[in-house]
Scaffold this active site. Structure first.
Site, PDB file in Angstrom:
ATOM      1  N   LYS A 240       0.834  -1.198   0.000  1.00 27.26           N
ATOM      2  CA  LYS A 240       0.000   0.000   0.000  1.00 27.26           C
ATOM      3  C   LYS A 240       0.872   1.254   0.000  1.00 27.26           C
ATOM      4  CE  LYS A 240      -3.606   2.214   2.717  1.00 27.26           C
ATOM      5  NZ  LYS A 240      -4.457   2.148   3.895  1.00 27.26           N
TER       6      LYS A 240
ATOM      7  N   GLU B  51      10.798  -4.808   3.845  1.00 29.34           N
ATOM      8  CA  GLU B  51      10.843  -6.213   3.441  1.00 29.34           C
ATOM      9  C   GLU B  51      10.440  -6.356   1.977  1.00 29.34           C
ATOM     10  OE1 GLU B  51       9.334  -5.006   6.114  1.00 29.34           O
ATOM     11  OE2 GLU B  51       9.493  -6.341   7.845  1.00 29.34           O
TER      12      GLU B  51
ATOM     13  N   LYS C 183      10.343  -0.444  13.596  1.00 31.74           N
ATOM     14  CA  LYS C 183      10.884  -0.190  12.244  1.00 31.74           C
ATOM     15  C   LYS C 183      12.028   0.825  12.312  1.00 31.74           C
ATOM     16  CE  LYS C 183       6.504  -0.646   9.705  1.00 31.74           C
ATOM     17  NZ  LYS C 183       5.532   0.086   8.883  1.00 31.74           N
TER      18      LYS C 183
ATOM     19  N   GLU D 151      -3.366  -6.606  15.381  1.00 33.34           N
ATOM     20  CA  GLU D 151      -2.903  -5.311  14.856  1.00 33.34           C
ATOM     21  C   GLU D 151      -4.034  -4.284  14.938  1.00 33.34           C
ATOM     22  OE1 GLU D 151      -1.487  -4.138  10.592  1.00 33.34           O
ATOM     23  OE2 GLU D 151       0.307  -4.786  11.647  1.00 33.34           O
TER      24      GLU D 151
ATOM     25  N   HIS E 161      -2.389 -32.547  19.164  1.00 37.96           N
ATOM     26  CA  HIS E 161      -1.164 -33.252  19.548  1.00 37.96           C
ATOM     27  C   HIS E 161      -0.034 -32.273  19.871  1.00 37.96           C
ATOM     28  CE1 HIS E 161      -2.888 -37.123  18.404  1.00 37.96           C
ATOM     29  NE2 HIS E 161      -3.556 -36.396  17.515  1.00 37.96           N
TER      30      HIS E 161
ATOM     31  N   GLY F 117      -4.563  -2.085   5.341  1.00 37.78           N
ATOM     32  CA  GLY F 117      -3.867  -3.250   4.794  1.00 37.78           C
ATOM     33  C   GLY F 117      -4.515  -4.575   5.171  1.00 37.78           C
ATOM     34  N   ARG F 118      -4.824  -4.741   6.465  1.00 39.94           N
ATOM     35  CA  ARG F 118      -5.349  -6.051   6.903  1.00 39.94           C
ATOM     36  C   ARG F 118      -6.809  -6.251   6.534  1.00 39.94           C
ATOM     37  NH1 ARG F 118      -3.881  -2.583  10.639  1.00 39.94           N
ATOM     38  NH2 ARG F 118      -5.412  -1.756  12.106  1.00 39.94           N
TER      39      ARG F 118
END
Ligand code: F6P
Length: 524
Positions: free
Chosen positions: A203, A209, A491, A349, A380, A263-264
């Site tokens: 965005k 990254e 960041k 977030e 498990h 974004g999410r």
């Protein structure tokens, strides 16, 4: 009744309810299933094994009224400023409304651009699946490498895996998110550069990254196909058109993102273009239709019968009045293994905050710690603690009625396990003083979300369910679920530390960080 007195009443109710068990609530309240089993689009939500009774629910509904929960949802749907710290609308619902009809953001009609972008996505992905999107050597593109992180990665990645049965023949979609170069190296490994397109999703187009991985991918293209290749082999999805231009991406391969979608919450936008390309024909549209159906349910159903809003009230109750600080999400489907990660971002977030939208300290918490993995594997791994650990953890169990794998016996086995875990957490076992290590306290709450099938429609409805539940919990606590300032500090510190690692600079660092810098830069 004031908010304060409702909160006081809820605390009293929690104390009173501590003497009741889930088993007794289920047997004593004859209408419990009618009240707490909710049919929403594609999903039957069973909240009856949550530790609430009629009185608690009524009190929670009063709080929803005082907090103007439905008013907030109406304002969000109308495109008003609901993300107050950034003065933005949150119009993810417009992205899946049929043809974006009548959608507004901050008083501007956005339906045209929603429609135009959707048409562009459809045209591009139809062409791609037809072998008509060609690379620089004239070979059709058949592999997409989707580069993005967080909300620009998790949704498409989750659904590409979940909807494996709806995969478009001949199209491969790979993903790279992590700054660890192993991720992009693995994603590119074995790809044929002539038939590969890199899809960069960011965005802001400033995420470290993503830019680092995009640079690796661009260099890989140039190395194999020459300097002109990126123009034909890179597409971008962003709201930062200038940065895209500077990166050298051809305008024809650019799709828009908008500042009125976080974004999410953005899977439904062009962020999903590589997913759309990798699914056969109308699957992406069915996904949107499922989400739109859940939107209609969330907006038009009274709160007591509204699956996501009722779920929000119950989770809010669990977190703040029963003191349950974690929540496990267990999808009984291998293909939904990534759902807990997706929901970690969506819920934590959005709601992992301690300050209210008005700047005052938040006295109520909107987010537990979210964790999970797919059933039956989870059983498990950490179910020992869920059954016998000192602190109860409420669980969301997610299962599918229809078998997709042509193995009805195994499918019933999966569902039997899901029902068994939910029931065992509730009932426990009678005390056995001779063998205390074999005691199960029981009385541990869970929700079951029973979906019709692992289809695009049902998954669209499921993700929209969690979006609305998340936003509703934020409203109950008075926080803003649409910003994420909490990711910024790390960041900045990382940028500073990158320089320090280049120069072995420990000046002004604490002893721990200084020692570690030295160990990394000058290994003995
Ligand atoms: O983690 C912070 C965050 O801003 C998320 O909210 C977002 O989904 C992700 O980074 C990626 O951001 P962008 O799409 O701008 O690269």
């Amino acid at each position: 009744m004031s908010e304060k007195s409702i909160i006081g009443e809820l605390s009293d109710l929690a104390a009173r309810l501590s003497t009741h068990t889930l088993v007794s609530l289920l047997s004593d309240e004859s209408q419990r299933m009618a009240h707490l089993g909710i049919q929403a689009p594609g999903i039957f939500a069973d909240f009856s094994k949550q530790k609430v009774d009629n009185e608690t629910l009524e009190c929670l509904l009063k709080l929803a009224e005082v907090r103007n929960l439905t008013g907030f949802f109406a304002a969000m749907a109308a495109g008003d400023v609901v993300n107050t710290s950034e003065s933005r609308a949150a119009q993810h619902m417009a992205l899946r409304a049929p043809d974006g009809a009548g959608a507004m953001a901050l008083g501007k009609n956005i339906s045209k651009s929603v429609k135009a972008e959707r048409t562009k996505m459809r045209a591009f992905t139809n062409k791609l699946r037809a072998g008509e999107v060609k690379g620089i050597t004239g070979r059709p593109i058949s592999t997409l490498v989707h580069i993005g992180i967080g909300g620009s990665d998790l949704g498409p990645r989750l659904l590409a895996q979940a909807l494996h049965r709806h995969k478009a023949p001949g199209i491969t979609v790979r993903f790279a998110a992590n700054l660890d170069a192993a991720d992009i190296n693995d994603a590119l490994e074995g790809c044929d550069p002539e038939a590969t397109m890199i899809v960069v999703v960011s965005k802001t187009f400033s995420t470290r990254e993503t830019l680092a991985n995009a640079n690796v991918a661009r260099a890989w293209l140039v190395q194999h196909l020459g300097a002109d290749a990126p123009a034909k082999h890179i597409a971008a999805i962003s709201s930062n058109l200038e940065a895209i231009k500077a990166f050298g991406i051809n305008e024809d391969n650019v799709f828009a993102m908008y500042d009125w979608v976080g974004g999410r919450y953005s899977l439904w936008s062009a962020v999903g273009v590589s997913l759309m390309a990798g699914l056969s024909g109308g699957a992406f549209d069915e996904l949107l239709a499922g989400a739109a159906a859940m939107d209609a349910h969330a907006l038009n159903t009274p709160v007591h019968a509204n699956a996501p809003l009722l779920s929000a009230l119950i989770q809010f109750w669990n977190r703040n009045f029963l003191g349950l600080q974690a929540r496990a999400i267990i999808p009984y489907a291998t293909r939904l293994a990534l759902l807990p990660s997706y929901l970690q971002q969506l819920i934590m977030e959005s709601n992992g905050k301690s300050v209210k939208a008005d700047g005052t300290p938040a006295t109520l918490a909107a987010s537990p710690v979210i964790f999970g993995t797919e059933g039956t594997n989870a059983q498990h791994a950490f179910f020992q603690q869920l059954h016998q650990g000192p602190v109860p953890v409420p669980v969301d169990f997610i299962g599918f009625v229809r078998d997709q794998e042509h193995n009805p016996a195994q499918h019933k086995g999966v569902l039997a396990n899901m029902l068994a875990q939910s029931r065992a957490l509730m009932t426990g076992t009678p005390e056995n003083p001779a063998e205390p290590h074999k005691n199960f306290p029981g009385n541990r709450p869970s929700t079951i979300l029973l979906l019709d099938e692992l289809s695009p429609f049902c998954l669209g409805a499921l993700l929209a369910f969690y979006e609305h539940e998340t936003v509703a919990q934020a409203v109950l606590c008075g926080i803003n679920p649409f910003d994420q300032w909490g990711v910024e500090l790390g960041k900045h510190v990382a940028l500073d530390l990158q320089d320090r690692l280049e120069n072995t600079d420990t000046d002004g660092m604490d002893p721990s960080t200084a020692t570690l810098i030295k160990r990394i830069t000058k290994p003995s």
